[in-house]
Enzyme design. Sequence first.
Site, short mmCIF file in Angstrom:
data_model
loop_
_atom_site.label_atom_id
_atom_site.label_comp_id
_atom_site.label_asym_id
_atom_site.label_seq_id
_atom_site.Cartn_x
_atom_site.Cartn_y
_atom_site.Cartn_z
N HIS A 192 0.84 -1.20 0.00
CA HIS A 192 0.00 0.00 0.00
C HIS A 192 0.87 1.25 0.00
CE1 HIS A 192 -3.51 2.53 1.13
NE2 HIS A 192 -2.59 3.21 1.80
N GLU A 193 1.90 1.27 0.86
CA GLU A 193 2.80 2.44 0.91
C GLU A 193 3.55 2.61 -0.42
OE1 GLU A 193 3.14 4.74 3.37
OE2 GLU A 193 1.43 3.72 4.23
N HIS A 199 1.54 4.45 -2.87
CA HIS A 199 1.62 5.91 -2.75
C HIS A 199 2.89 6.44 -3.42
CE1 HIS A 199 -1.85 6.63 -0.26
NE2 HIS A 199 -1.43 5.84 0.72
N GLU A 239 -5.96 6.74 -1.36
CA GLU A 239 -5.89 5.52 -0.57
C GLU A 239 -6.40 4.32 -1.37
OE1 GLU A 239 -4.38 5.21 2.05
OE2 GLU A 239 -4.41 7.06 3.21
#
Length: 493
Positions: free
Chosen positions: A136-137, A140, A202
């Site tokens: 997930h990071e 980003h 997100e």
Amino acid sequence: MKTWMRRAGAGLSLAGALAAGVPPAWGQPMGLPSMGAASSAELSPAVERTLGQAIMEQGRQDPTYIGDLDVNQYLTVLGRRLAAHAPQALVQEITVFAVRDPSINAFALPGGYIGVNSGLVVGAQSESELAGVLAHEIGHVMQRHIARGIAQQSQGTGIMVASLIGALLAALAGQGDLAMGVATFGQAAAIDQQLGFSRGAEQEADRAGLQMMRQAGFDPQGMLDMFRRLMNASRLNEGTGGGYASTHPLSIQRLSDLENRIEGHSAAAVKADPEFWFVRARLALIQARDHADQQRLRQTLSGEARDLQGARQAAALFGLAALDKAAGNLAGARSQLDQAQSVQAAPQLDMLAIQLAGAQSPAAAVDVSAAAWKRWPRSQGVADGRARALQKAGQNEAAATFLQAVVKQWPDTPEFQKLLATSLQRLGREIEAHEAMASYFEQTGALPTAVEHLQQARSQSKDFYVQSRLDMRIRALRERLDNQRALLEPFKK
């Protein structure tokens, strides 16, 4: 020795900006443009990397930073394994590091740096759960949310970015104050909560993360399981603040979207890396700061050693052995370690074996480390243990030879340069020692200090060819400093 290795340079003074009421910013504002191709409203990759390196230089002095080669090697390898399967190419190389904090959180910095709280790894119930958060990071980072968020700040009031750039320019001129840089990563993790990632950002990071997980051989269900647990924990602790759910708000919509994307896919046949459990145990040990924490951890590990099998049982026994060693019970530590090694082989077990052998005699540690290095030639933690065993035994010639080979194997790991400098200095090879320290500071972002060490090396040499080589390095570093200033000056308000 302390005086000789003193840092004359300075890092980015984040705390100074905060003290002036100007928090640094590298999160994504709520109004960020759509999540498609990278927007023109973003920092250049070169500026972003420069900022990230400067923050890391300061952050390495943060009391919560975990400078454990074994832990950070595992996390970075895991992160890069995921990043290799990103839906679109990443501008920045991923580097993951650990922070001593029991809260379940992770945060991204400019330049591809991702910080992971010890509590996140300790709280994960599988490697896929940890991979889900990292993926997930990385999502980003892939979408350049951080760079775009900083750029938006610079196009608005500009105060936050101007303070960062001003502090960095002062550091490049050697005018910063090392004493200012405490709690850097705590501040970094708080930025996401202050500015927040948009709902679209997100969700985009979730989707990119799922794709990375599938293609890298992890179970995407791990991301969903971890996010569900975090969401439930945030409800139980509503109003207490902190944690991943507050910095990356979890919603029913996000969880539903993940469920829909996972549904219909056959369960992944995941071959988990047993090192996950040993790194998890290492971070649990690092996190346990006082006697009460250590007693609670001992109870947990005792239960796992009794009830579990395989790598998890061996990791629990490893943790118990480390606790015994810390308490001075060396016989107990050796007994627990023997049991662990009878269940599972792991570099972390051999690293502890080197330490226990060192308590017997420096020569014993050298012998154990030689066997360990033969078994684990790709483990930075074992390499560190062998180098230190050789140094403690006074075998600095052997240590220097070993470390020169290790530096070639891992040219971007600054800790080995520092160890090499220690052995070279003890051997009276001052010029080479200064060169190794220059490499250490160059790799950690302290370019003015690297230049100073090279200048000291040059002043001690009377060899024309050595002086010429050093002059070339000094010129190259000064050019880098000039280029960094040129990159950053347009952002200064």
